[in-house]
Design an enzyme around this catalytic site. Sequence first.
Site, PDB file in Angstrom:
ATOM      1  N   GLY B  52     -24.636  13.770 -15.701  1.00  0.00           N
ATOM      2  CA  GLY B  52     -23.909  15.024 -15.458  1.00  0.00           C
ATOM      3  C   GLY B  52     -23.105  15.029 -14.180  1.00  0.00           C
ATOM      4  O   GLY B  52     -22.509  16.038 -13.826  1.00  0.00           O
ATOM      5  N   CYS B  53     -23.074  13.901 -13.479  1.00  0.00           N
ATOM      6  CA  CYS B  53     -22.277  13.806 -12.259  1.00  0.00           C
ATOM      7  C   CYS B  53     -20.921  13.187 -12.584  1.00  0.00           C
ATOM      8  O   CYS B  53     -20.856  12.241 -13.357  1.00  0.00           O
ATOM      9  CB  CYS B  53     -22.993  12.916 -11.244  1.00  0.00           C
ATOM     10  SG  CYS B  53     -23.496  13.790  -9.784  1.00  0.00           S
ATOM     11  N   MET B  54     -19.861  13.714 -11.967  1.00  0.00           N
ATOM     12  CA  MET B  54     -18.530  13.142 -12.196  1.00  0.00           C
ATOM     13  C   MET B  54     -18.441  11.747 -11.573  1.00  0.00           C
ATOM     14  O   MET B  54     -17.771  10.874 -12.080  1.00  0.00           O
ATOM     15  CB  MET B  54     -17.460  14.034 -11.586  1.00  0.00           C
ATOM     16  CG  MET B  54     -17.353  15.385 -12.261  1.00  0.00           C
ATOM     17  SD  MET B  54     -15.945  16.314 -11.636  1.00  0.00           S
ATOM     18  CE  MET B  54     -16.452  16.604  -9.948  1.00  0.00           C
ATOM     19  N   SER B  55     -19.129  11.579 -10.412  1.00  0.00           N
ATOM     20  CA  SER B  55     -19.148  10.274  -9.753  1.00  0.00           C
ATOM     21  C   SER B  55     -20.416   9.544 -10.157  1.00  0.00           C
ATOM     22  O   SER B  55     -21.287  10.117 -10.801  1.00  0.00           O
ATOM     23  CB  SER B  55     -19.168  10.444  -8.240  1.00  0.00           C
ATOM     24  OG  SER B  55     -18.128  11.270  -7.834  1.00  0.00           O
TER      25      SER B  55
END
Lengths: 410, 141
Positions: B52-55
């Site tokens: 769920g993290c963009m990075s």
Amino acid sequence: MNQSIDIASIRAQFPVLNEQVNGKPLVYFDNAATTQKPHSVINALQSYYQHDNANIHRSAHTLAARATEHFEATREMLKLFINAKESAECIFTKGVTESINLVAASYGKLVLKPGDEVLLTEMEHHSNLVPWQRICAETGAVLKFIPVESDGSIHLETALACINSKVKIVSMVWVSNALGTINPIQTIIETAHGIGAKVMIDAAQAASHFKIDVQALDCDFMALSSHKLYGPTGLGVLYGKRELLAAMPPYQSGGEMIKEVFLTHSTYNELPYKFEAGTPNIADVIAFKMALKFVSDIGHDSIASHENSLYHYLLNAINHASLKQLKLIGTSSNKIAVQSFEIESLHHFDVGLLLDASGIAVRTGHHCTQPLMRKFGIDGTVRASFAIYNTTDEIDYFIAALQKICHRIK
Amino acid sequence: MKTINEIQDEIVADFSLFEDDMESKLFYLMDLGKKLEPMDSAHQTPEFLIKGCMSKVWVYPIFVDGILHFEVDSNTEITKGLVALLVKIWNNRTPSEILNTDLYFIAQIGMGNMIGSQRSNGFAGMIQQMKLYATAFQSHN
């Protein structure tokens, strides 16, 4: 810099440019996403609701007549703006997305047979990709793509070689929203017509930057967006040649698009109303006329000249600032004033946050072009895009903010 | 060793020095990330990526003698700063200390305004994963 236009007086027409963001004056470089709106557009919206609000086309009373007159006046202005043969070839939609969905669902379904080809480019916005994926799945037609080169351009020879006798529809973006590349649509249209294919042009990014002449281009369909053209959101245009629109079945059904309705069947209205089911976006259509007037009064040549100056100023400034961590994405020589980039070891979203902290609004992400981003091996970029009201001072401030960011990640 | 809340109070005090200067707050976050101990690259595997993290953010838990230690890293600088904040608070704590933490510093430093809703979701994902490790090791213990 273009001396013939007074940027200060243009800026004064845009109240939002006086906003402060995080305690800093707003620098709005997100114009490819949506442009800001001049007073004339905002006032027209307010004036319609204060003085003329009525449903159009079907009433005897004065307000309805006034609203109808203003509404149709925008269509007349639009006809001149894109040089359509007649205003009935200009259909109001929700936006470019709906315009393309309309053509895919109506014209696509009418003509596409199994094995036929629909030709797009690899740089299409999802709105000019997904509707064609769906209609191809439904009809058995096949999607083909003109490849994008490493500088973000397409090679004309490669593009023309993709146009074979199986191609029935070419649908492509005039100017890439993610990269700013201007595509050689004129030659592609001519070649496509040579084999009997029809061509749809997505002019979402083009319309505010250069003059459109649909008759000179001879495109079969064109989609435009009001909100990228200094007009209200939620409004777009589909231009189509009369003979094509007349042959196409309606897209949506209901009020306005009918001539006569019986319990078991109906006959359909004339163009353009056949494709304008339901009460349209009256207020925004009326205000859109002021946006078209704003652009026409300045003139596309002056706009293009100012924006090109800004763009070259930006490229020069980036070079001189020696921002080693900054990598430009989309370096074609034929571009509008849009520049995508990434900064080493910073997520594009975080660059956006850092710039926002300085009051600078840019776009970050995949720009609704995931296949294109994949082609470049990235998941998104930071994109700065200019409009007529931007200045070299703002670019200097932007470069200084980028220098500060790059300095911190050394 | 300082308590969890003493460290949270220090973080709140540090960020309050910047007042409304959003840019300095973000640069400060990036600096926190730079001070992290390097993560063993062998632990930077998909299994330890935060979802769920963009990075890309890796959190690798090490549980010794009832104490949890986190090795963390990220491919982008602000995210690295965010996970560094959690490491500052939760490194070398027992699972129950971690699970009983009220992370009040997040609201007090105005994290939502600072990093936006998308990044906030990613940050919530880091917290959730670290708590999941704490839960797992607590029951293991």
